[in-house]
Design a protein around this motif. Structure first.
Motif, PDB file in Angstrom:
ATOM      1  N   HIS A 184     -10.174   3.419  -3.270  1.00  0.00           N
ATOM      2  CA  HIS A 184      -8.923   4.054  -2.828  1.00  0.00           C
ATOM      3  C   HIS A 184      -9.200   5.275  -1.952  1.00  0.00           C
ATOM      4  N   ASP A 191      -3.220  -1.059  -4.175  1.00  0.00           N
ATOM      5  CA  ASP A 191      -2.768  -1.862  -5.312  1.00  0.00           C
ATOM      6  C   ASP A 191      -1.343  -2.291  -5.010  1.00  0.00           C
ATOM      7  N   GLU A 240      -9.006  -7.680 -11.024  1.00  0.00           N
ATOM      8  CA  GLU A 240      -7.839  -6.923 -10.558  1.00  0.00           C
ATOM      9  C   GLU A 240      -7.144  -7.695  -9.446  1.00  0.00           C
ATOM     10  N   TRP A 242      -4.437  -7.373  -8.231  1.00  0.00           N
ATOM     11  CA  TRP A 242      -3.525  -6.520  -7.458  1.00  0.00           C
ATOM     12  C   TRP A 242      -4.221  -5.622  -6.442  1.00  0.00           C
ATOM     13  N   HIS A 243      -5.551  -5.543  -6.495  1.00  0.00           N
ATOM     14  CA  HIS A 243      -6.284  -4.588  -5.658  1.00  0.00           C
ATOM     15  C   HIS A 243      -6.810  -5.279  -4.393  1.00  0.00           C
TER      16      HIS A 243
END
Ligand SMILES: [Zn+2]
Length: 298
Positions: A184, A191, A240, A242-243
């Motif tokens: 990030h 995300d 993950e 969503w990432h």
């Protein structure tokens, strides 16, 4: 034939490492990667820009030989002026690294103030993300939301330290990156979620129509699912769905086709054992900076 195509993809992937500001569109030779010396890595990790001009690419014939990716992994790219550089637990960013040109993508967020850091990405990633979300709606009437994008080193420190204080090392290291080790901080990651998930970041996103579509189409717009299922030992992180991480369309397509993670592509899979991750915090837990957070929960 398939191998030839794969080789072509690899050559193209080399080229995607071109500088963000300009990538010539003629037939180019694979750039000659500098030897990744420790000092070079340190410099990259310090987030300092090189003062040297990058070597100009030279024209070559289209039959230039290409090395097999399985035989010779691509040297690890730590050049933060590219889209393809690696950030993981072992290749980290410095405390003062802030990506240039952070901007808010033209997408939906589940919060109203889109001027805050977590709504921002570097321009190329922001534009590609808007195209991805637009395509999801145009092609399948799916509505995606951005939940959390750019995060500064100090914000990541607070998140990591808070998780450590509240949940302990094992649980924290499964999902939470240490400061400097978070994608990030690159401004190239985000995300994402959808309304049916309550905009939460859960494994179940992978089973929603939105999550399924993203997994199948993100590469068309230059994004990869950075922490795939069943690759935990390689990435060092739990699944993950969503990432997303922006790496450009060429490398994203190659990773999608081959199923490789970015770590594997660079031959830099996580070398830390599960036992180490379960028991070792990545920050100094005796420092006052941590203890002031710890005391809030104990
Ligand atoms: Zn993330």
């Amino acid at each position: 034939m398939k191998y030839a195509l794969f080789s072509l993809l690899l050559l193209s992937a080399f080229l995607s490492g071109c500088k963000q500001n300009k990538s010539p569109e003629l037939t180019l030779s694979p750039p000659v990667f500098p030897t990744v010396s420790e000092s070079a890595q340190e410099q990259a990790q310090d987030g300092k820009e090189s003062t040297e001009e990058p070597p100009l690419p030279t024209l070559v014939s289209e039959t230039a030989p290409v090395t097999s990716p399985s035989a010779t992994p691509v040297p690890v790219n730590t050049d933060t002026t590219t889209f393809t550089y690696l950030v993981n637990r072992e290749y980290t960013l410095s405390e003062d690294f802030v990506p240039e040109g952070l901007m808010t993508p033209d997408i939906l967020f589940p919060f109203s103030d889109t001027s805050i850091d977590k709504a921002k990405m570097v321009p190329a990633a922001a534009e590609a993300l808007a195209e991805l979300f637009d395509a999801a709606f145009e092609e399948e009437k799916l509505v995606l939301y951005g939940v959390s994008a750019y995060r500064s080193y100090s914000r990541q420190y607070t998140i990591y330290a808070t998780n450590l204080a509240r949940y302990g090392t094992k649980q924290t290291n499964q999902y939470s990156a240490a400061p400097g080790a978070s994608e990030h901080q690159t401004g190239l990651s985000i995300d994402i979620s959808c309304r049916s998930e309550g905009f939460a970041l859960e494994d179940t996103f992978a089973d929603t129509p939105e999550g399924i579509w993203v997994a199948q189409n993100a590469h068309r717009f230059g994004f990869i699912i950075r922490y795939p299922k069943d690759k935990e030992a390689i990435t060092g992180y739990s699944y993950e769905p969503w990432h997303l991480r922006y790496v450009g369309t060429v490398l994203a397509a190659m990773l999608y086709e081959t199923g490789l993670t970015l770590d594997e592509y660079y031959g830099a899979s996580c070398t830390l054992t599960k036992e180490y991750l379960d028991t070792t915090p990545f920050i100094d837990t005796t420092a006052e900076r941590y203890l002031s957070i710890y005391r809030q929960y104990h």
